[in-house]
Write an enzyme that holds these catalytic residues in place. Structure first.
Site, PDB file in Angstrom:
ATOM      1  NE  ARG A 123     -11.662  -3.036  -0.912  1.00  0.00           N
ATOM      2  CZ  ARG A 123     -10.819  -4.055  -0.740  1.00  0.00           C
ATOM      3  NH1 ARG A 123      -9.560  -3.798  -0.403  1.00  0.00           N
ATOM      4  NH2 ARG A 123     -11.227  -5.295  -0.894  1.00  0.00           N
TER       5      ARG A 123
ATOM      6  CG  ASP B 205      -5.137  -0.879   3.093  1.00  0.00           C
ATOM      7  OD1 ASP B 205      -5.803  -0.098   2.388  1.00  0.00           O
ATOM      8  OD2 ASP B 205      -4.978  -2.076   2.811  1.00  0.00           O
TER       9      ASP B 205
ATOM     10  CG  ASP C 197      -1.716  -1.236   1.396  1.00  0.00           C
ATOM     11  OD1 ASP C 197      -2.443  -1.567   0.443  1.00  0.00           O
ATOM     12  OD2 ASP C 197      -1.634  -1.887   2.451  1.00  0.00           O
TER      13      ASP C 197
END
Length: 388
Positions: A268, A215, A172
């Site tokens: 998301r 995240d 990420d």
């Protein structure tokens, strides 16, 4: 007598601030915002009996203020004098791979992860400051401020194949793990030069090489994300990684998202498990038409297991989307309360969308709601790196 005195004093000085093994030298403050603390208008900054807010490296001594423009100096600034507050100022683009392509999963894991210590401010000092080919990791730390940077999503050189799901990437842009008191502000997150339409096919499946942009998981808590630009990405922000992680995540993952822009984001934005998420004055821009974007819109807010969202004064400007219920999607969760948000130019009405707006919590801090239309019209001057 003089010789003896010198012999005693020099080791004491080295133990206090030992720079002789580092090429890096302290630097003066280059941008005044390096001394800022998180505003109280979000979970990361509000003060209470148990929360003193996020101050980052604002208390750093002058010996712990650095200017870096390469990976070696960055690692030196991170490593020296553990637990001391520090301000790390970033100039220009830092290639975390140091222009040496990653060979395999283990090589990427060992060289691409930049682990930020507690009590740190990491801030860009110019308009192009940021990182490529790497992941910023906050793991088991607290009191972190990250501002004014551009972060390109890392490209996984060795995705893993999962039966029935295809190829899945690992890394990420920023990964927050078991960490508290975090403020991420004026950061641009993007796929950059490597976009999803450039994926190849392998064994009959799309060879996916991007994971998330940001995240937040494993009991992380008290976080504010403000004035950030998320653009050109699929699976953007995951909050809470597993339905089974009750022990770590229950009563944690209190997160504020305000004055952010999600542009050409597929999904998301965010996807939530367990957390209590307050979202206000955010703009979502996109299109469901695959001919108009590499990242066709699916939904913004994903409601997962025990996830709960308060949404206020947001605007969803999604070309071709007719059903306003589809700005949010239910994944074992339906707790969503919206107040005064807009769907394109009209009031967002979720009363007929089977969401449960009877939430058992309220926002604990003071904040001001801006005119969302005015923000939407002027966000280019306000949001992302280079706009402090």
């Amino acid at each position: 007598m003089k010789k003896l005195l010198i012999a005693v004093l020099i080791p004491l000085a080295i133990n206090s601030y030992s720079f002789n093994s580092y090429a890096l030298s302290p630097s003066p403050i280059k941008v005044k915002q390096a001394l800022d603390v998180a505003p109280e208008s979000g979970f990361g900054g509000f003060n209470s009996a148990t929360n003193s807010g996020t101050t980052g490296g604002s208390k750093a001594k002058k010996e712990m203020i650095f200017l870096v423009n390469n990976k070696k100096d960055l690692i030196d600034a991170i490593t020296i004098n553990k637990d001391h507050p520090r301000i790390i100022q970033v100039s220009g683009v830092i290639d975390v791979s140091e222009n040496k392509p990653y060979k395999n999963f283990e090589d990427q894991k060992s060289r691409s992860l930049i682990k930020i210590p507690s009590n740190t401010t990491l801030i860009g000092v110019d308009g192009d400051a940021g990182f490529i080919n790497g992941s910023i990791i906050l793991s088991n730390v607290e009191n972190i401020i990250i501002r004014n940077l551009k972060i390109e999503a890392p490209i996984d050189v060795a995705p893993k194949f999962e039966e029935g799901d295809g190829w899945n990437a690992e890394w990420d842009g920023i990964n927050i793990i078991s960490s508290t008191y975090v403020w991420i502000d004026h950061v641009t997150f993007t796929d950059g030069k490597f976009t999803d339409d450039m994926y190849q096919e392998k064994d009959g499946w799309k060879y996916v090489q991007h994971d998330g942009l940001l995240d937040i998981k494993r009991g992380s808590d008290l976080i504010t994300i403000s004035y950030c630009l998320f653009e050109n990405h699929d699976k953007t922000m995951l909050i809470g990684h597993s339905d089974k992680n009750v022990q770590q995540d229950e009563n944690k993952l209190n997160i504020t998202l305000h004055h952010n822009v999600f542009s050409d984001i597929t999904q998301r934005a965010p996807r939530v498990r367990f957390g209590k998420i307050h979202m206000y004055n955010n703009l979502f821009k996109g299109s469901v038409n695959k001919s108009k974007t590499t990242y066709p819109y699916q939904y913004s807010i994903g409601l997962g297991y025990r996830g709960s969202v308060i949404s206020e004064n947001n605007q969803f400007m999604i070309d071709g989307l007719k059903d306003h219920c589809k700005v949010a999607k239910q994944f074992k969760g339906n707790n969503l309360l919206d107040k005064k948000s807009l769907f394109n130019e009209s009031r967002l009405k979720l009363s007929s969308c089977d969401f449960d707006d009877n939430l058992n919590w309220s926002v604990p801090y003071q904040y001001n709601l801006d005119d969302i239309k005015q923000f939407s019209n002027n966000y280019n001057q306000l949001v992302g790196n280079g706009k402090l």
